[in-house]
Design an enzyme around this catalytic site. Structure first.
Site, PDB file in Angstrom:
ATOM      1  CE  LYS A 107     -80.431   7.582 -65.775  1.00  0.00           C
ATOM      2  NZ  LYS A 107     -80.756   7.792 -67.198  1.00  0.00           N
TER       3      LYS A 107
ATOM      4  CB  ALA B 168     -74.538  14.134 -68.574  1.00  0.00           C
TER       5      ALA B 168
ATOM      6  CG  ASP C  77     -83.963   9.059 -63.203  1.00  0.00           C
ATOM      7  OD1 ASP C  77     -84.778   8.209 -63.616  1.00  0.00           O
ATOM      8  OD2 ASP C  77     -83.288   9.788 -63.952  1.00  0.00           O
TER       9      ASP C  77
END
Length: 291
Positions: free
Chosen positions: A11, A98, A137
């Site tokens: 995402k 990341a 998430d």
């Protein structure tokens, strides 16, 4: 069903605002999340032997209880008292640590896949309720698409789909501590908050340049001074023709939105040649929601 193979999508955050910090340490956020077609391959095999085995192509990833995919499997095995076990193979392509929810997406795929192969009968809502126990998430990574995330990231509202475009992803060879970034943010005053409502307006009209101009990530204000290479990558993308470029999540990954794939390829080549990022990928928005 004895096994299932899934794509765990990465995402990006088209918009990320932090509204404040709760007493429990979590932060209230308002974010626009978007799936892209960069993914890890996740294979789940059902075995007669009890337990969980994780295999991966990255030597440095934990394969025991510290792996979020392992935790996802353990959660369902325990809750449903499943006597059999699973072998989970993670073929990783999403950059690690990341700001792209690679681990959360792996966990989402494990929840989805185990629900299928063991016939647990959980709805998407049921999977998302379990996902929040693993990470903020994970529910989004089950839902996917273009979504407004509020609360600590678990209050999700589907938005109009993002217009098709080319996305350039570039992760510089540095590590960013999410904890350090949020601590630095808490200490800052006078932050420039992105206009998330304006971003949503752009999605409602399907106007890609307007969406790009409305993008913003409040965490850039503290991450970029610590890691100026992020700004260097953003500038390279914009110079090459990106409508806009921005850091995803707490970084260090940068993404740029392009109307022209050729321009994105040229930017990718320049970023690699200047050694700003070895991990640079040209991909696109992922519109479908199914894992």
């Amino acid at each position: 069903m004895r096994q299932i193979e899934l794509k765990a999508l990465a995402k990006i955050n088209l918009g990320l605002d932090v509204l404040g910090r709760r007493e429990n340490g979590y932060h209230d956020v308002r974010m626009v999340m978007q799936s892209i077609y960069l993914y890890d391959d996740v294979k789940i095999e059902r075995t007669k032997k009890p337990g969980i085995e994780i295999k991966t192509n990255l030597y440095f990833l934990p394969v025991g209880e510290n792996n979020i995919a392992y935790k996802a499997a353990a959660l369902l095995l325990e809750e449903f008292r499943i006597k059999e076990g699973v072998i989970i193979t993670l073929d990783k392509h999403i950059p690690v640590a990341a700001g792209m929810a690679g681990g959360s997406s792996n966990a989402a795929a494990v929840l989805f896949g185990m629900n299928r192969i063991f016939g647990l009968g959980l709805s998407q809502k049921g999977l998302m309720a379990r996902g929040i126990k693993l990470g903020a998430d994970v529910p989004y990574c089950i839902m996917r698409g273009t979504v407004l995330a509020e609360g600590i990231g678990e209050e999700l509202t589907e938005l109009p789909p993002m217009p098709k475009c080319t996305v350039l992803i570039a992760k510089p060879p540095i590590s960013v501590s999410t904890k350090t970034v949020y601590e630095a943010l808490d200490a800052r005053k006078g932050l420039n908050h992105p206009d998330i409502n304006r971003l949503i307006e752009g999605l409602e009209t399907g106007n890609l340049p307007y969406i790009a101009s409305a993008m913003g990530n409040v965490l850039e204000e503290v991450t970029i001074p610590l890691h100026p290479v992020i700004e260097d990558i953003k500038n390279e993308m914009k110079t090459a023709g990106a409508l806009n470029a921005m850091m995803s999540g707490s970084g260090p990954t940068v993404f740029g939105l392009f109307e022209n794939k050729t321009q994105a390829r040229k930017a990718q080549e320049k970023i690699r040649n200047k050694a700003l990022a070895k991990q640079a990928y040209v991909t696109n928005i992922h519109g479908t929601r199914r894992i």
